[in-house]
Structures are given as C-alpha cells and as structure tokens.
Scaffold this motif. Structure first.
Motif, short mmCIF file in Angstrom:
data_model
loop_
_atom_site.label_atom_id
_atom_site.label_comp_id
_atom_site.label_asym_id
_atom_site.label_seq_id
_atom_site.Cartn_x
_atom_site.Cartn_y
_atom_site.Cartn_z
N HIS A 197 0.85 -1.19 0.00
CA HIS A 197 0.00 0.00 0.00
C HIS A 197 0.89 1.24 0.00
O HIS A 197 2.10 1.16 0.28
CB HIS A 197 -0.96 0.01 1.20
CG HIS A 197 -0.29 0.14 2.54
ND1 HIS A 197 0.20 1.33 3.02
CD2 HIS A 197 -0.02 -0.79 3.51
CE1 HIS A 197 0.73 1.16 4.21
NE2 HIS A 197 0.61 -0.14 4.53
N ALA A 198 0.28 2.38 -0.30
CA ALA A 198 1.01 3.65 -0.29
C ALA A 198 1.32 4.06 1.14
O ALA A 198 0.57 3.74 2.08
CB ALA A 198 0.20 4.73 -0.99
N THR A 199 2.41 4.77 1.32
CA THR A 199 2.84 5.16 2.66
C THR A 199 1.92 6.19 3.30
O THR A 199 1.94 6.35 4.53
CB THR A 199 4.27 5.73 2.61
OG1 THR A 199 4.30 6.82 1.67
CG2 THR A 199 5.27 4.68 2.17
N TYR A 200 1.09 6.87 2.50
CA TYR A 200 0.24 7.91 3.07
C TYR A 200 -1.09 7.37 3.61
O TYR A 200 -1.93 8.15 4.07
CB TYR A 200 -0.04 9.01 2.04
CG TYR A 200 -0.58 8.55 0.72
CD1 TYR A 200 -1.93 8.23 0.56
CD2 TYR A 200 0.26 8.44 -0.39
CE1 TYR A 200 -2.42 7.80 -0.66
CE2 TYR A 200 -0.23 8.01 -1.60
CZ TYR A 200 -1.56 7.70 -1.73
OH TYR A 200 -2.05 7.28 -2.96
N VAL A 201 -1.28 6.06 3.58
CA VAL A 201 -2.48 5.46 4.17
C VAL A 201 -2.06 4.46 5.24
O VAL A 201 -0.92 3.98 5.25
CB VAL A 201 -3.36 4.77 3.12
CG1 VAL A 201 -3.86 5.78 2.09
CG2 VAL A 201 -2.60 3.64 2.43
N ARG A 202 -2.99 4.13 6.13
CA ARG A 202 -2.73 3.18 7.21
C ARG A 202 -3.87 2.15 7.26
O ARG A 202 -4.72 2.20 8.13
CB ARG A 202 -2.62 3.91 8.56
CG ARG A 202 -1.43 4.85 8.69
CD ARG A 202 -0.11 4.08 8.74
NE ARG A 202 1.01 4.97 8.99
CZ ARG A 202 1.68 5.59 8.03
NH1 ARG A 202 1.32 5.40 6.78
NH2 ARG A 202 2.69 6.38 8.32
N PRO A 203 -3.90 1.23 6.31
CA PRO A 203 -4.99 0.24 6.31
C PRO A 203 -4.90 -0.69 7.51
O PRO A 203 -3.81 -1.07 7.95
CB PRO A 203 -4.76 -0.51 4.99
CG PRO A 203 -3.31 -0.35 4.71
CD PRO A 203 -2.94 1.01 5.21
N SER A 204 -6.07 -1.09 8.03
CA SER A 204 -6.10 -1.93 9.23
C SER A 204 -5.50 -3.31 8.97
O SER A 204 -4.90 -3.92 9.86
CB SER A 204 -7.53 -2.06 9.74
OG SER A 204 -8.37 -2.63 8.73
N TRP A 205 -5.65 -3.83 7.72
CA TRP A 205 -5.16 -5.17 7.44
C TRP A 205 -3.64 -5.27 7.55
O TRP A 205 -3.10 -6.36 7.79
CB TRP A 205 -5.61 -5.63 6.05
CG TRP A 205 -5.20 -4.75 4.91
CD1 TRP A 205 -5.96 -3.80 4.30
CD2 TRP A 205 -3.94 -4.73 4.24
NE1 TRP A 205 -5.27 -3.19 3.28
CE2 TRP A 205 -4.02 -3.74 3.22
CE3 TRP A 205 -2.76 -5.46 4.37
CZ2 TRP A 205 -2.95 -3.46 2.37
CZ3 TRP A 205 -1.68 -5.18 3.52
CH2 TRP A 205 -1.80 -4.18 2.53
N ALA A 206 -2.93 -4.13 7.38
CA ALA A 206 -1.47 -4.15 7.40
C ALA A 206 -0.92 -4.56 8.76
O ALA A 206 0.20 -5.09 8.85
CB ALA A 206 -0.92 -2.79 7.00
N ARG A 207 -1.70 -4.35 9.83
CA ARG A 207 -1.23 -4.70 11.17
C ARG A 207 -1.09 -6.20 11.35
O ARG A 207 -0.36 -6.67 12.22
CB ARG A 207 -2.18 -4.14 12.23
CG ARG A 207 -2.21 -2.62 12.30
CD ARG A 207 -2.87 -2.15 13.59
NE ARG A 207 -4.29 -2.48 13.60
CZ ARG A 207 -5.26 -1.68 13.16
NH1 ARG A 207 -4.94 -0.48 12.66
NH2 ARG A 207 -6.53 -2.05 13.21
#
Length: 222
Positions: A197-207
């Motif tokens: 994903h792009a660094t300017y977003v924080r998707p919940s799935w990335a955790r």
C-alpha cells in the motif's frame, strides 16, 4: 490441481480444440480471502463413421474438430544470466520492441499505472507482488486475473485496465521491468510479498502482516 505461473519456467499451451471458455480507493493492493479462478473447459468431437464404411486402421483414423481455437498463454519464462551491474543497466539492455502477450501486457500495465513514478526497485517490487500472487493458492492463477481481481488495484475500473501512454519512456521502462520480473533476472527487495500500500495510508489489514520492504512511497507485506 491448481496450475500457476512459476519463475523457473511455464508450459506454453496452444491447442487445436473445440473450446468452450470462456479498487480500492487508494493506491496499492489489498488482500481478499475469496478467489475467482478462471476455469477453461475443453471438449473434442469426433464424427461417426457410417455403418457401411470399412473400419479404418489405427493409422487411418482421423479426428476432426469444428473450428480452430488457439489458447492465449503468457510468454514462457527464460532461464537467463545477466552481466548487468545494476537494475538500471539491466533495464536498458532488455529488448522492449516486440509485442507482448496478453498476460505480459497485464503485468506491464500494472507496473506502469501503479508505480511508474517510483524508483526501478519499487517498480520491480510491484511486479513481484503480482507474480507472487499468481503463484499463490490464495489468488487467481494468471497475471491478468490477479490485476483485475475486484477491489485490488485502484487503476482498474469495471474489471478493465486502461491503455498506457505508448511510446513514452515510462511505458518502455514498465515493459522492461515486467520482463525482468517474469524471467526472474533481478532479485527484488520485496522478496515474497503478496500485498502493498502507499505510505500515506494506514490500512487496518497491514497490522496483521509482516513487512518485507519499504521502497519510496510503497510498503510491501507478506
């Protein structure tokens, strides 16, 4: 048994058969649990021999098909060695003049639309994610199906990939990166990543994922 694209080689299949076959809001690719693999059904039809006709020998038997259909398959990966000292040098040596197969076109288009503003290793990492997905049991089995899978890549609209700006340096570079990744000619820092994903977003799935690499404006996960 699921057939997937492999880095070391792929089997090119072209048959003469009677065939019946048939974004997310942000930049990046998001995981989905469900898949929609493409299934091709192949059938062959023989004409019956009249009852009053002599029984043909094994050498004389002829099998007919109603029409000629050639299945579109991706380019066969080639086992190659390179003397290039950098990815940039390798990109300059790759021939991009020839026509791309449908599968390689999808891979190059994804690199172009998703990462043409990224450094070369970032573009290679995007290509590697698509290839890794095609080799995974979790995603579709070919590049085009991976790229057009619903809600995965924001540049895809209605299951269609837009046309690139052909003749540009960015498009030629994307084609070269696609071929390098497909033939596994250069090691990617993304390694076995399946998501980014792009660094300017924080998707919940990335955790829930393990970070494989952060390259310029993208973060890659497994």
């Amino acid at each position: 048994m699921k057939i997937s694209l492999k880095r070391a080689g792929a089997i090119a299949l072209a048959s003469t058969v009677f065939a019946s076959s048939f974004g997310t809001a942000v930049s990046g690719a998001i995981a989905q649990d469900q898949t929609d693999p493409v299934v091709a059904e192949l059938a062959q039809t023989e004409f019956e021999v009249p009852q009053n006709a002599a029984e043909p020998t094994a050498d004389e038997q002829v099998r007919f098909v109603a029409s000629e259909v050639v299945q579109d398959v991706p380019e066969t990966p080639e086992v190659e060695e390179t003397d290039a000292s950098s990815l940039r040098e390798l990109v300059h040596t790759v021939d991009t003049s020839g026509e791309l197969s449908r599968e390689m076109m999808c891979l190059a288009q994804a690199v172009y639309f998703e990462s043409r503003g990224e450094p070369l290793d970032g573009q290679l990492a995007v290509a590697r994610v698509i290839i890794n997905r095609a080799e995974s049991d979790t995603f579709p089995d070919d590049y085009c199906s991976v790229v057009t899978q619903r809600s995965q890549f924001s540049f895809v609209r209605g299951g269609r990939i837009p046309a690139p700006n052909r003749g540009t340096t960015a498009w030629n570079r994307a084609k070269a990166i696609a071929r390098i990744a497909h033939r596994d000619l250069w090691e990617s820092p993304a390694d076995d990543a399946l998501y980014f994903h792009a660094t300017y977003v924080r998707p919940s799935w990335a955790r829930r994922m393990t970070t494989r690499a952060r390259i310029n404006n993208h973060i890659f996960y497994r």
